[in-house]
Scaffold this motif. Structure first.
Motif, PDB file in Angstrom:
ATOM      1  N   GLN A  52       0.842  -1.190   0.000  1.00 36.40           N
ATOM      2  CA  GLN A  52       0.000   0.000   0.000  1.00 36.40           C
ATOM      3  C   GLN A  52       0.886   1.251   0.000  1.00 36.40           C
ATOM      4  N   PRO A  53       0.461   2.314  -0.703  1.00 36.92           N
ATOM      5  CA  PRO A  53       1.265   3.544  -0.740  1.00 36.92           C
ATOM      6  C   PRO A  53       1.246   4.266   0.601  1.00 36.92           C
ATOM      7  N   ASP A  54       2.226   5.162   0.786  1.00 37.52           N
ATOM      8  CA  ASP A  54       2.266   5.968   2.000  1.00 37.52           C
ATOM      9  C   ASP A  54       0.974   6.763   2.150  1.00 37.52           C
ATOM     10  N   ALA A  55       0.491   6.844   3.365  1.00 37.42           N
ATOM     11  CA  ALA A  55      -0.665   7.694   3.656  1.00 37.42           C
ATOM     12  C   ALA A  55      -0.173   9.091   4.006  1.00 37.42           C
ATOM     13  N   HIS A  56      -0.774  10.098   3.408  1.00 33.78           N
ATOM     14  CA  HIS A  56      -0.367  11.468   3.698  1.00 33.78           C
ATOM     15  C   HIS A  56      -0.728  11.831   5.136  1.00 33.78           C
ATOM     16  N   ALA A  57       0.116  12.631   5.762  1.00 34.32           N
ATOM     17  CA  ALA A  57      -0.084  12.976   7.168  1.00 34.32           C
ATOM     18  C   ALA A  57      -1.359  13.776   7.386  1.00 34.32           C
ATOM     19  N   TYR A  58      -1.780  14.562   6.405  1.00 35.68           N
ATOM     20  CA  TYR A  58      -2.973  15.377   6.597  1.00 35.68           C
ATOM     21  C   TYR A  58      -4.240  14.528   6.711  1.00 35.68           C
ATOM     22  N   PHE A  59      -4.162  13.252   6.356  1.00 36.99           N
ATOM     23  CA  PHE A  59      -5.315  12.377   6.490  1.00 36.99           C
ATOM     24  C   PHE A  59      -5.822  12.332   7.939  1.00 36.99           C
ATOM     25  N   ALA A  60      -4.912  12.419   8.903  1.00 35.91           N
ATOM     26  CA  ALA A  60      -5.320  12.378  10.307  1.00 35.91           C
ATOM     27  C   ALA A  60      -6.213  13.566  10.637  1.00 35.91           C
ATOM     28  N   ARG A  61      -5.870  14.732  10.114  1.00 36.13           N
ATOM     29  CA  ARG A  61      -6.691  15.922  10.353  1.00 36.13           C
ATOM     30  C   ARG A  61      -8.048  15.782   9.686  1.00 36.13           C
ATOM     31  N   GLY A  80      -1.221  21.347  -1.596  1.00 37.36           N
ATOM     32  CA  GLY A  80      -1.465  22.308  -0.529  1.00 37.36           C
ATOM     33  C   GLY A  80      -1.517  21.639   0.831  1.00 37.36           C
ATOM     34  N   ALA A  81      -2.111  20.449   0.893  1.00 33.91           N
ATOM     35  CA  ALA A  81      -2.209  19.725   2.157  1.00 33.91           C
ATOM     36  C   ALA A  81      -0.860  19.206   2.630  1.00 33.91           C
ATOM     37  N   TRP A  82       0.132  19.130   1.737  1.00 31.30           N
ATOM     38  CA  TRP A  82       1.484  18.743   2.129  1.00 31.30           C
ATOM     39  C   TRP A  82       2.206  19.875   2.856  1.00 31.30           C
ATOM     40  N   VAL A  83       1.904  21.111   2.483  1.00 29.72           N
ATOM     41  CA  VAL A  83       2.754  22.223   2.917  1.00 29.72           C
ATOM     42  C   VAL A  83       2.069  23.199   3.865  1.00 29.72           C
ATOM     43  N   VAL A  84       0.748  23.099   4.022  1.00 26.89           N
ATOM     44  CA  VAL A  84       0.023  23.970   4.951  1.00 26.89           C
ATOM     45  C   VAL A  84      -0.725  23.092   5.945  1.00 26.89           C
ATOM     46  N   ASP A  85      -0.438  23.270   7.215  1.00 28.75           N
ATOM     47  CA  ASP A  85      -1.149  22.573   8.280  1.00 28.75           C
ATOM     48  C   ASP A  85      -1.974  23.609   9.033  1.00 28.75           C
ATOM     49  N   ARG A 114       4.394  13.564   4.193  1.00 25.89           N
ATOM     50  CA  ARG A 114       4.627  13.339   5.624  1.00 25.89           C
ATOM     51  C   ARG A 114       5.725  14.230   6.193  1.00 25.89           C
ATOM     52  N   ALA A 115       6.474  14.915   5.333  1.00 28.11           N
ATOM     53  CA  ALA A 115       7.683  15.595   5.772  1.00 28.11           C
ATOM     54  C   ALA A 115       7.429  16.628   6.857  1.00 28.11           C
ATOM     55  N   LEU A 116       6.442  17.481   6.651  1.00 30.51           N
ATOM     56  CA  LEU A 116       6.188  18.572   7.592  1.00 30.51           C
ATOM     57  C   LEU A 116       5.784  18.060   8.969  1.00 30.51           C
ATOM     58  N   TRP A 117       5.311  16.823   9.042  1.00 28.44           N
ATOM     59  CA  TRP A 117       4.859  16.243  10.304  1.00 28.44           C
ATOM     60  C   TRP A 117       5.918  15.339  10.933  1.00 28.44           C
ATOM     61  N   SER A 120      10.150  19.965  -5.152  1.00 25.08           N
ATOM     62  CA  SER A 120      10.028  21.420  -5.041  1.00 25.08           C
ATOM     63  C   SER A 120       8.974  21.789  -4.012  1.00 25.08           C
ATOM     64  N   VAL A 121       7.845  21.079  -4.033  1.00 22.63           N
ATOM     65  CA  VAL A 121       6.785  21.316  -3.050  1.00 22.63           C
ATOM     66  C   VAL A 121       7.307  21.042  -1.644  1.00 22.63           C
ATOM     67  N   THR A 122       7.923  19.875  -1.457  1.00 23.93           N
ATOM     68  CA  THR A 122       8.398  19.475  -0.131  1.00 23.93           C
ATOM     69  C   THR A 122       9.516  20.387   0.361  1.00 23.93           C
ATOM     70  N   ALA A 123      10.459  20.699  -0.518  1.00 22.27           N
ATOM     71  CA  ALA A 123      11.575  21.559  -0.124  1.00 22.27           C
ATOM     72  C   ALA A 123      11.089  22.932   0.305  1.00 22.27           C
ATOM     73  N   SER A 124      10.064  23.448  -0.360  1.00 19.50           N
ATOM     74  CA  SER A 124       9.554  24.758   0.025  1.00 19.50           C
ATOM     75  C   SER A 124       8.986  24.732   1.437  1.00 19.50           C
ATOM     76  N   ALA A 125       8.311  23.655   1.801  1.00 21.81           N
ATOM     77  CA  ALA A 125       7.765  23.536   3.158  1.00 21.81           C
ATOM     78  C   ALA A 125       8.882  23.444   4.186  1.00 21.81           C
ATOM     79  N   LEU A 126       9.929  22.675   3.867  1.00 16.11           N
ATOM     80  CA  LEU A 126      11.032  22.516   4.807  1.00 16.11           C
ATOM     81  C   LEU A 126      11.813  23.808   4.961  1.00 16.11           C
ATOM     82  N   ARG A 127      12.013  24.546   3.852  1.00 11.66           N
ATOM     83  CA  ARG A 127      12.687  25.844   3.969  1.00 11.66           C
ATOM     84  C   ARG A 127      11.876  26.803   4.819  1.00 11.66           C
ATOM     85  N   SER A 128      10.566  26.797   4.624  1.00  7.85           N
ATOM     86  CA  SER A 128       9.705  27.663   5.413  1.00  7.85           C
ATOM     87  C   SER A 128       9.787  27.319   6.898  1.00  7.85           C
TER      88      SER A 128
END
Length: 477
Positions: free
Chosen positions: A242-251, A320-325, A413-416, A438-446
């Motif tokens: 099964q693929p990774d579940a995105h962390a925002y799924f919990a929210r 968007g759900a990857w980078v904004v919590d 899952r990175a931001l979490w 690029s999406v993930t790196a932008s969240a980590l830089r932020s």
């Protein structure tokens, strides 16, 4: 009978409008939060939306059930199966709570709730009978129970909602639901699922929008296990790969159970167009979050410092759900957009995952202070001083082949999971072609991390003569 499928390519999610033309009444099943499309369909067909329901407590998007009911006065119907842990919260107190066999009647159209646990304990499917044509059901809206060529995964409660080992009972429940609820239906019953190819709610979803009970009975991967009454083989196969579940799924799980906020009139408000001077002042005071919506190749030429990259409109809810919590980020969002209409379209996508704070937009970066994200070429990697080589693809992709020495943490899952990342030194990150990193790196830089992107990512590195991916996985400590 009117039956119309509304498909969101962003989240690979389907909702349905079913209506009785004689009575002018319609029901919406599994709606999203930007609800104009449902009201437009009803108006075009001279119908009133009198009922709204959903198949289960969703994990991958924020339900529009309460939003649509508030706007139309429709009666809400929700599952009352699965036990107390899966009971909808008090915000759903006005709703009709359905047990297995409950019927919703729209003129001569009958919609029967069928309890089909497995993906989740409370899951309902809906058998639809058009009484003007037959006294037998002709359609089953299966939600996340049966997809085209696949099944809803039973491990999301473990992966995203903090439960432990519920996947095994869920898989057994799914086996029983197939045996006792699905395969007892005639072959001609059409199957209308809630997701298609690209959804993380299964591992091999088909791109065809519909199927039939007979087709799945004869050609699906799982049918052999049911024919042989091989529950354990079914469980093993279902849970593998099964693929990774995105962390925002919990929210999403939590908010959908308690009751998503109703936006009301704020849903359609005009967005403010910022001047460069106004935006610069807001950025200098750290009062807003800036989102660069361009392709990563343009972002690499210069963007606002600590800008988030959510490229384009098509996948803006997903990324968007990857980078904004929203649970940790309350500042208003300002978008880079081509026009007010473009900004509103992106906002409509973001509210589907509960990001409700888009306040305005700019149409140009002129007059703003820009920085160039650090990007390195594949040939520079061996000599680059790095604290971590990070693969942000899914675990299945990583297992199939990755750069030697890379550790895996999927972008969703990175931001979490910042505790897994070094605070000192540079992280070199890659995905398959460059978009996800690029999406993930932008969240980590932020978040304050020093991140370099590998230009062209895995595809470019693999194309260099002599570079050979490895499939060896790290040894657990």
């Amino acid at each position: 009978m009117l039956l119309e499928r509304i498909y969101d390519e962003d989240l690979a999610q389907a909702s349905y409008v079913i209506g009785c033309q004689a009575e002018g009444e319609a029901i919406v099943i599994d709606p999203r939060r930007d609800i104009a499309i449902y009201r437009d369909i009803a108006e075009k067909n001279g119908m009133r939306i009198v009922a709204v329901t959903e198949t289960h407590i969703h994990a991958d998007y924020l339900s529009g059930t309460r939003e649509l009911a508030a706007a139309t006065g429709a009666t809400v119907y929700v599952s009352d199966e699965g036990g107390p842990d899966w009971t909808y919260g008090p915000d759903f107190d006005p709703a009709v709570r359905m047990k297995h066999g409950h019927r919703i009647q729209l003129g001569r159209i009958s919609i029967e709730a069928v309890h089909t646990p497995g993906h989740t304990p409370e899951h309902m499917s809906f058998l639809v009978t058009d009484g003007a044509q037959s006294d037998k059901p002709g359609f089953m809206l299966t939600g996340d129970f049966v997809f085209v060529g696949d099944l809803g995964r039973p491990d999301l409660l473990d992966e995203a909602a903090g439960f432990v080992n519920t996947r095994f009972q869920g898989a057994k429940d799914l086996f029983a639901s197939l045996r006792d609820r699905f395969l007892t239906l005639p072959d001609y019953v059409q199957v209308l699922p809630a997701h298609g190819s690209g959804s993380a709610c299964g591992k091999a979803l088909g791109a065809i929008p519909t199927t039939t009970v007979g087709y799945e009975r004869n050609f699906s991967w799982w049918a052999q296990y049911l024919r042989n009454d091989d529950e354990q083989g079914f469980v093993d196969e279902l849970l593998s790969g099964q693929p990774d579940a995105h962390a925002y799924f919990a929210r999403m799980k939590k908010e959908n159970k308690l009751g998503p906020a109703v936006m009301g009139e704020a849903r359609d408000r005009d967005l403010r167009e910022f001047t460069a001077a106004e935006l610069r002042a807001e950025l200098d005071a750290d009062r807003v979050v800036f989102v660069d919506t361009r392709h990563h190749s343009l972002v690499h030429e210069g963007t606002v410092e600590r800008a988030l990259n959510i490229p384009g409109t098509a996948k803006s809810a997903s990324y968007g759900a990857w980078v904004v919590d929203p649970e940790r980020e309350a500042r208003p969002i300002v978008l880079l957009a081509e026009s007010a209409e473009h900004a509103a379209e992106i906002r409509d996508h973001l509210v589907r995952v509960g990001i409700d704070t888009v306040e305005g937009f700019v149409t140009s970066l002129a007059g703003l202070d820009l920085v160039r994200p650090l990007v390195i070429q594949p040939g520079e990697l061996d000599g680059f001083d790095r604290a971590l080589l990070l693969d942000v693809r899914n675990l299945t992709e990583y297992s199939a082949g990755h750069l030697p020495g890379a550790e895996q943490l999927s972008g969703g899952r990175a931001l979490w999971n910042l505790d897994r990342l070094p605070k000192d030194g540079t992280i070199v990150a890659y995905c398959q072609s460059g978009v996800r990193v690029s999406v993930t790196a932008s969240a980590l830089r932020s978040a304050g991390y020093d991140v370099a992107e590998l230009d062209g990512s895995f595809a470019a590195w693999s194309a260099v003569p002599g570079n050979v991916p490895t499939s060896e996985l790290p040894v657990a400590a």
